[in-house]
Design a protein around this motif. Structure first.
Motif, short mmCIF file in Angstrom:
data_model
loop_
_atom_site.label_atom_id
_atom_site.label_comp_id
_atom_site.label_asym_id
_atom_site.label_seq_id
_atom_site.Cartn_x
_atom_site.Cartn_y
_atom_site.Cartn_z
N PRO A 1 -4.07 12.35 10.53
CA PRO A 1 -3.68 13.40 9.58
C PRO A 1 -4.24 13.11 8.19
O PRO A 1 -4.55 11.97 7.83
CB PRO A 1 -2.15 13.34 9.60
CG PRO A 1 -1.83 11.96 10.04
CD PRO A 1 -2.90 11.57 11.00
N ARG A 2 -4.35 14.16 7.41
CA ARG A 2 -4.81 14.02 6.04
C ARG A 2 -3.74 13.28 5.23
O ARG A 2 -2.56 13.66 5.26
CB ARG A 2 -5.06 15.40 5.45
CG ARG A 2 -5.78 15.38 4.11
CD ARG A 2 -5.95 16.79 3.59
NE ARG A 2 -6.67 16.81 2.33
CZ ARG A 2 -6.61 17.82 1.47
NH1 ARG A 2 -5.90 18.89 1.76
NH2 ARG A 2 -7.27 17.77 0.34
N VAL A 3 -4.16 12.26 4.51
CA VAL A 3 -3.20 11.42 3.81
C VAL A 3 -3.61 11.28 2.35
O VAL A 3 -4.77 11.47 1.98
CB VAL A 3 -3.09 10.02 4.45
CG1 VAL A 3 -2.56 10.13 5.88
CG2 VAL A 3 -4.42 9.29 4.41
N ALA B 1 6.09 2.78 2.51
CA ALA B 1 5.05 1.96 1.89
C ALA B 1 4.74 0.81 2.83
O ALA B 1 5.64 0.18 3.39
CB ALA B 1 5.52 1.43 0.54
N MET B 2 3.46 0.54 3.01
CA MET B 2 3.04 -0.51 3.92
C MET B 2 3.10 -1.87 3.22
O MET B 2 2.80 -1.99 2.03
CB MET B 2 1.61 -0.25 4.42
CG MET B 2 1.40 1.12 5.05
SD MET B 2 2.51 1.45 6.44
CE MET B 2 2.03 0.14 7.58
N LEU C 1 0.84 -1.19 0.00
CA LEU C 1 0.00 0.00 0.00
C LEU C 1 0.88 1.24 0.00
O LEU C 1 1.76 1.39 0.85
CB LEU C 1 -0.91 0.01 1.24
CG LEU C 1 -1.67 1.32 1.52
CD1 LEU C 1 -2.69 1.58 0.42
CD2 LEU C 1 -2.35 1.26 2.89
N GLU C 2 0.67 2.12 -0.97
CA GLU C 2 1.34 3.41 -1.00
C GLU C 2 0.47 4.42 -0.27
O GLU C 2 -0.68 4.65 -0.66
CB GLU C 2 1.59 3.87 -2.44
CG GLU C 2 2.51 2.96 -3.22
CD GLU C 2 2.66 3.41 -4.67
OE1 GLU C 2 1.93 4.34 -5.07
OE2 GLU C 2 3.49 2.84 -5.38
N VAL C 3 0.99 5.03 0.78
CA VAL C 3 0.23 6.01 1.56
C VAL C 3 1.21 7.04 2.11
O VAL C 3 2.35 6.70 2.47
CB VAL C 3 -0.55 5.33 2.71
CG1 VAL C 3 0.38 4.59 3.65
CG2 VAL C 3 -1.39 6.33 3.46
N GLU C 4 0.78 8.29 2.14
CA GLU C 4 1.68 9.36 2.57
C GLU C 4 0.88 10.48 3.23
O GLU C 4 -0.06 11.02 2.63
CB GLU C 4 2.44 9.92 1.38
CG GLU C 4 3.40 11.01 1.74
CD GLU C 4 4.23 11.48 0.54
OE1 GLU C 4 5.06 12.37 0.72
OE2 GLU C 4 4.01 10.94 -0.56
#
Length: 871
Positions: free
Chosen positions: A721-723, A696-697, A532-535
């Motif tokens: 937070p906003r991701v 990345a998860m 999973l791509e998350v930032e």
């Protein structure tokens, strides 16, 4: 000529009326002559006989008159077409095989060469592309190899002063740029390009709205501006003209939109921004950004390079002492296509072999078919058909065959274009749509047409070679034929086998190479693994680490999840951050990669420690515990790394090694492992631009369980937070992406090899079948005198065995040179891989024997009385 043409066409539709007119006119003239003779004193019967003697044979005169006033050559052509169609209909297997062979050769060659032309051969889609050049600066120092670097912005601005040499010059990152977060109200990861002033002008590109970048936009501290790519403008802003002056955010930095680029210019790049140069950065070489220039018309590259050398200052990349710098200039076309030249040569050669095989196959079919028409042609010649008339008929049949194959080939090429674009390991430039290449199509049609016509004419040429041939053919009835001619069929079989062996061997090597590539031990287990791509949009380091820790904990609480962790760069997507290190107490510096991970990453990847333990939550407060891979342990500590101290290159930090893990191929299956250090996040830094601040998860699911992407996204967005949530994909898909290009190459060359094998087998089968058919009487006599079926089959196969054997030998010679071209495509497979070559020889030899055995076996099983009665 026009009146004659109209009369000919009219006669085609009024054949009986025209014949009646000629007959009536002839009768009128005979009657008039009869009256003249009657007035001279002859009785009526004698007068008519005299008139007929004066005119000659009425039937011959009427035929000659019809030749003048009838359909003429048009009618003859129509008759030949009808006869040719009947001949093809009476031999449907021959017609079907020949037409499909032609269609395959024309369709495959035209479609593939059309795609290659669009990808590599067509000029760049810019104004006067021959004036575009790529530029690098080469620094040379005594005792060192010359090194090339991207020129500095100061270099570019100095070159622009040479107005008689350089029309425009600029720098920009136009490929391989990392996607960044662009926020227009909804954050997205997009391709963001950099372009200096004069970069767009060099390409000959002008914004369709607003303005291009100026030199003031690249000054340090200047207000940030942006240009929108056409596709992004349409998608995000609906193509609105009032987009100018609006603000978007790139990596949380606001930028004002000042223009929109035209469609097709790097259509995958959403936003362009100008880099801002400090005085020191403007003088810096080696930024990695591409530098392009447009030369004045008529200026040669060598002359321009020398002129630019004169205003380029010395370099100091390798030390404070100035070193000479030479400008290296290449045409942009060469620069953009150089990486595909091997692919181009390989595909061109393979497609050329397919087209040649198709032509040889059709030639063999036509020769074998013509060999069975000796009696027919002899009868036609004996009743008055001249050599030209026979040739015209055979030419017509050849044209019919070629036209049918060509029509089907064009349809096949059109239908396969889109599939080939997806299959070919090439990149199509913008504004280069793939269409059927008319030049390639015309060449393929001409080659197959000439082959078909020449092969079809051979029987007529043989028939007219000697006067006694017609009578001898009629005397023996044309029933007994010779085996395959050593000057004809056998040579063609040998050529087909040789060409097919080259294709089959090349396909076999690529297939063996790909099998070894996908069998490589990557160092981790992809089964049941999701990525999973998350930032977080907040770039504060502590906020990011807290978020990723909370997300990993939340994912572990899901009933479908066995373990979860995170890494700064997923396996197979790159090496990570480069670093240097040494073991405590040694002075030898080693280079490798550093990866930042969260506890649980190795368990999620199915990686178990070779020695020691994995990183745990308890290691986070101190932050000095690390895990190294086996290669780093060998190079730094001869394998005994657990408990040792690793010193960072700057000497300001020591790491305590707590475990050793297997080598993971972060660069992909084709790249080898590198020394690697895995560390927990450094929570004692607030560097907002740290590369390691984005993770990345990695999630390992229980066997048989599934976690829908929507649910993963909901979990990621619910934690504070906003991701920006990117794509969720299985780890197996990452492996598939890494081998996509080799897979496409393997599929394409294997397909071409299969086509070549199929064409060769069809040719061998057809020519053997025709040869056996010509020897029906001989087979009947042999069996009647006691020959066993096996003996008859052996005699038939002997005619094919020698050309197949010689073809295999010749093919081995061609394979030796051909496989050297694809050597760069092979993974852990030598170009002269003996098992693969032996398998290809055995496959082709066995298949050729089977193709020849089938018609021979069928003929040997025929009852001899039936065979002789048929004769």
């Amino acid at each position: 000529m026009l009146r004659l043409a109209i009369a000919r066409i009219r006669a085609l539709f009024r054949r009986n009326a025209t014949a009646d007119e000629i007959r009536e006119e002839l009768q009128f003239h005979v009657a008039m002559r009869t009256d003249d003779y009657a007035r001279q004193g002859l009785d009526v019967d004698a007068a008519r006989r005299a008139a007929l003697r004066r005119f000659g044979n009425p039937a011959v005169i009427q035929d000659r008159g019809y030749d003048v006033r009838g359909g003429g050559v048009l009618e003859t052509i129509i008759q030949d077409v009808k006869y040719g169609c009947r001949q093809l209909a009476q031999h449907p297997s021959f017609a079907l095989v020949a037409i499909l062979t032609l269609a395959l050769g024309i369709g495959v060659s035209t479609a593939l060469f059309s795609v290659i032309d669009a990808a590599l051969l067509r000029p760049l889609p810019y104004s006067h592309p021959e004036e575009l050049v790529s530029i690098n600066a080469e620094e040379t120092r005594p005792g060192r190899e010359p090194s090339q670097f991207a020129p500095s912005m100061s270099d570019i601005r100095a070159w622009r002063t040479l107005a008689t040499i350089v029309a425009h010059a600029g720098t920009g990152r136009v490929a391989g740029f990392v996607p960044l977060i662009v926020d227009t109200g909804t954050p997205q990861r997009l391709l963001v390009g950099e372009a200096s002033e004069d970069f767009l002008e060099t390409y000959g590109i002008s914004p369709i709205l607003g303005r291009a970048f100026r030199a003031d936009d690249t000054r340090e501290g200047a207000a940030r501006v942006a240009l929108l790519g056409h596709a992004f403008w349409q998608r995000q802003f609906g193509g609105s003209a009032d987009v100018l002056g609006r603000t978007l955010r790139v990596e949380n930095t606001p930028a004002t939109i000042v223009g929109v680029l035209p469609a097709g210019f790097y259509s995958k790049t959403a936003v362009w921004q100008p880099p801002q140069f400090t005085p020191a950065l403007a003088d810096n070489r080696g930024s990695g950004a591409s530098v392009i220039a447009r030369l004045r018309p008529g200026v040669r590259v060598a002359d321009a390079s020398r002129a630019l050398d004169s205003v380029t200052p010395p370099g100091r990349i390798f030390g404070p002492t100035p070193a000479p710098v030479h400008v290296v200039m290449t045409s942009m076309y060469q620069d953009e296509t150089s990486g595909f030249l091997t692919t181009l040569r390989t595909l061109s050669a393979a497609v050329g072999l397919i087209l040649i095989l198709a032509c040889v196959n059709v030639a063999g079919l036509m020769l074998a078919r013509g060999a069975t028409r000796d009696v027919e042609l002899a009868i036609r010649a004996s009743i008055g058909a001249g050599r030209g008339r026979l040739m015209q008929q055979l030419l017509t049949e050849g044209v019919l065959l070629a036209l049918a194959g060509a029509a089907l080939g064009v349809v096949l090429a059109s239908l396969s274009l889109d599939s080939l674009v997806a299959l070919l390991p090439l990149s199509l430039p913008a504004n280069s749509p793939v269409t059927i290449n008319s030049t390639v199509l015309a060449f393929a049609l001409a080659l197959t047409m000439v082959t078909t016509l020449l092969s079809g004419l051979v029987p007529a040429l043989k028939l007219s070679r000697a006067p006694f041939r017609i009578s001898s053919m009629l005397a023996i009835g044309g029933r007994s034929g010779a085996p395959l001619s050593r000057r004809g069929g056998q040579w063609l079989i040998g050529i087909e086998v040789a060409l097919a062996l080259v294709l089959v061997t090349g396909a076999g090597l690529i297939l063996r190479s790909f099998a070894r590539l996908v069998a490589v031990d990557l160092g981790f287990n992809t089964a049941n693994v999701l990525t999973l791509e998350v930032e977080p949009l907040d770039r504060t380091t502590s906020v990011r680490w807290q978020y990723y820790t909370a997300l990993a904990d939340e994912l572990r609480r899901q009933p479908e999840v066995l373990s979860a962790g995170a890494v700064n760069q997923l396996a197979l997507t790159g090496g990570g951050s480069w670093f240097s290190f040494r073991g405590a107490g040694t002075s030898q510096q080693l280079g490798g990669f550093q990866h930042t991970i969260l506890p649980g990453y190795f368990k999620a990847m199915g990686v178990h420690p070779i020695a020691g333990r994995l990183l745990e939550e308890g290691d986070r407060p101190s932050g000095d515990a690390v895990v190294v891979n086996a290669m780093a342990a060998r190079q730094a500590f001869q394998g005994n790394a657990v408990g040792q101290t690793l010193v960072a290159g700057d000497g300001k930090r020591d790491w305590r090694i707590v475990g050793v893990v297997p080598d993971i191929r972060h660069g992909g299956p084709e790249s080898g492992a590198s020394p690697t250090v895995y560390a927990l996040p450094d929570q004692h830094t607030e560097n907002p631009s740290s590369f390691d601040s984005t993770l990345a998860m990695v999630v390992r699911l229980r066997p048989g369980a599934s976690l829908p992407p929507d649910r993963v996204t909901q979990i990621a967005e619910s934690l504070g937070p906003r991701v920006l949530v990117g794509k969720t994909m299985p780890a197996a898909a990452l492996v598939s992406e890494q081998v996509a290009t080799p897979r496409r190459r393997m599929l394409l060359l294997t397909l071409l090899g299969a086509f070549g094998l199929l064409l060769a087998l069809v040719g061998i089968f057809s020519m053997t079948a025709y040869a056996v058919a010509r020897r029906t009487r001989e087979i009947g006599v042999r069996v009647a005198f006691g020959a066993q079926p096996g003996q008859v089959v052996a005699v038939m196969l002997r005619d094919v065995a020698w050309p197949v054997a010689l073809g295999l030998v010749a093919g081995l010679g061609g394979t030796y040179y051909a496989t050297r071209v694809i050597a760069s495509f092979l993974f852990e497979t030598p170009p002269q891989d003996l098992p693969t070559i032996a398998a290809a020889v055995a496959l082709l030899g066995g298949a050729a024997a089977a193709a020849a055995w089938l018609p021979a076996r069928r003929a040997a099983s025929v009852d001899p009385l039936t065979a002789l009665r048929a004769e």
